[in-house]
Design an enzyme around this catalytic site. Sequence first.
Site, PDB file in Angstrom:
ATOM      1  N   ASN A 282       0.863  -1.180   0.000  1.00  0.00           N
ATOM      2  CA  ASN A 282       0.000   0.000   0.000  1.00  0.00           C
ATOM      3  C   ASN A 282       0.901   1.232   0.000  1.00  0.00           C
ATOM      4  O   ASN A 282       1.509   1.553   1.010  1.00  0.00           O
ATOM      5  CB  ASN A 282      -0.886  -0.047   1.260  1.00  0.00           C
ATOM      6  N   TRP A 283       0.967   1.869  -1.147  1.00  0.00           N
ATOM      7  CA  TRP A 283       1.877   3.020  -1.272  1.00  0.00           C
ATOM      8  C   TRP A 283       1.324   4.282  -0.622  1.00  0.00           C
ATOM      9  O   TRP A 283       2.028   5.281  -0.503  1.00  0.00           O
ATOM     10  CB  TRP A 283       2.190   3.279  -2.755  1.00  0.00           C
ATOM     11  N   LYS A 284       0.032   4.274  -0.278  1.00  0.00           N
ATOM     12  CA  LYS A 284      -0.600   5.463   0.317  1.00  0.00           C
ATOM     13  C   LYS A 284      -0.357   6.679  -0.580  1.00  0.00           C
ATOM     14  O   LYS A 284      -0.306   6.537  -1.796  1.00  0.00           O
ATOM     15  CB  LYS A 284      -0.093   5.653   1.746  1.00  0.00           C
TER      16      LYS A 284
ATOM     17  N   HIS B 264      -9.326   1.314   5.201  1.00  0.00           N
ATOM     18  CA  HIS B 264      -8.025   1.502   5.857  1.00  0.00           C
ATOM     19  C   HIS B 264      -8.202   2.490   7.012  1.00  0.00           C
ATOM     20  O   HIS B 264      -8.983   3.426   6.923  1.00  0.00           O
ATOM     21  CB  HIS B 264      -7.001   2.020   4.839  1.00  0.00           C
TER      22      HIS B 264
ATOM     23  N   GLU C 170      -6.528   4.883   7.946  1.00  0.00           N
ATOM     24  CA  GLU C 170      -6.314   6.291   7.595  1.00  0.00           C
ATOM     25  C   GLU C 170      -7.555   6.879   6.926  1.00  0.00           C
ATOM     26  O   GLU C 170      -7.830   8.072   7.055  1.00  0.00           O
ATOM     27  CB  GLU C 170      -5.057   6.421   6.715  1.00  0.00           C
TER      28      GLU C 170
ATOM     29  N   GLU D   7      -5.131  -4.732  10.913  1.00  0.00           N
ATOM     30  CA  GLU D   7      -4.073  -3.743  11.083  1.00  0.00           C
ATOM     31  C   GLU D   7      -4.327  -2.954  12.371  1.00  0.00           C
ATOM     32  O   GLU D   7      -5.155  -2.027  12.372  1.00  0.00           O
ATOM     33  CB  GLU D   7      -4.057  -2.764   9.902  1.00  0.00           C
TER      34      GLU D   7
ATOM     35  N   GLY E 160       2.841   2.347  10.642  1.00  0.00           N
ATOM     36  CA  GLY E 160       3.825   3.412  10.442  1.00  0.00           C
ATOM     37  C   GLY E 160       4.623   3.779  11.683  1.00  0.00           C
ATOM     38  O   GLY E 160       5.341   4.776  11.692  1.00  0.00           O
TER      39      GLY E 160
ATOM     40  N   SER F  44       3.565  -2.021  10.231  1.00  0.00           N
ATOM     41  CA  SER F  44       5.018  -2.101  10.446  1.00  0.00           C
ATOM     42  C   SER F  44       5.620  -3.466  10.091  1.00  0.00           C
ATOM     43  O   SER F  44       6.543  -3.916  10.762  1.00  0.00           O
ATOM     44  CB  SER F  44       5.375  -1.719  11.887  1.00  0.00           C
TER      45      SER F  44
ATOM     46  N   GLY G  73       2.918  -1.226   4.202  1.00  0.00           N
ATOM     47  CA  GLY G  73       2.946   0.191   3.836  1.00  0.00           C
ATOM     48  C   GLY G  73       4.353   0.616   3.481  1.00  0.00           C
ATOM     49  O   GLY G  73       4.867   0.330   2.392  1.00  0.00           O
ATOM     50  N   GLY G  74       5.030   1.261   4.429  1.00  0.00           N
ATOM     51  CA  GLY G  74       6.341   1.863   4.189  1.00  0.00           C
ATOM     52  C   GLY G  74       7.333   0.946   3.488  1.00  0.00           C
ATOM     53  O   GLY G  74       8.023   1.376   2.548  1.00  0.00           O
TER      54      GLY G  74
END
Length: 248
Positions: A8-10, A94, A96, A164, A170, A209, A230-231
């Site tokens: 997930n590049w967000k 998600h 966010e 999640e 993150g 994470s 993610g990251g």
Amino acid sequence: MRPLVAGNWKMNGLRASLDVSRDVCSALARGDVSADVMIAPPATLLMAMVGVCAGSNVSVAGQDCHTAKSGAHTGDIAAEMLRDAGATAVIVGHSERRTDHGETSALVHDKAAAGHRAGLMAIICIGETQAERHAGQTLAVVASQLAASLPPSCDARNTVIAYEPVWAIGTGLTPTVDDVREVHGAIRRDLETRFGSAGSAMRILYGGSVKPENARSLMSVAHVNGALVGGASLKAQDFLDIIAVCET
Ligand code: PGA
């Protein structure tokens, strides 16, 4: 169960970042990849990434969708548009989106149904906040999000659950293996109660994470059927290292 590793590049990535997906596709250009691999880029890169990934072992997903097929909804994207652009899945709910845009489980339910209507796989995200965990409410929160966010159209092929914990996203923090086992086990039981054998076959991803260093212990837990990353998905090598762990 065949694992799924979804990146997930967000809100990250300019056109130059397509090189990351190119590198992932070339590294996975072999016939025996034993995990499904997917990247959800920002909408601006979606069509170009579909082109980059054409004929590869990597599929492309949207990060969100509207519930309607079309209409006066400035800035939104319909599931049908994602499908038309070449996506095969969409992430919905998600944390966010739930936090930044006030999305409720009822809305997430309708977005997942919209994804199914368009022929997309819905990756439905759930997870507790730190305060809820400290209050001992994790299982209750996850159960209620699960009950309210999944439409009746869910089956093992068109739906993936992503657990999640909000506090792990993150932050570099992750739950213990025992905590992950407890939550994933509870999710599996809920899915089986509601969907029967389809509930046994639905994949449940862990997210929050996930890094090359912790992937092995997280992926070894019962009912963890892959990762939402993610990251670490923004770097080809880190993402590939996580995929390699999930393949074993
Ligand atoms: P993270 O994000 O891997 O950067 O923690 C995971 C996610 O939000 O899907």
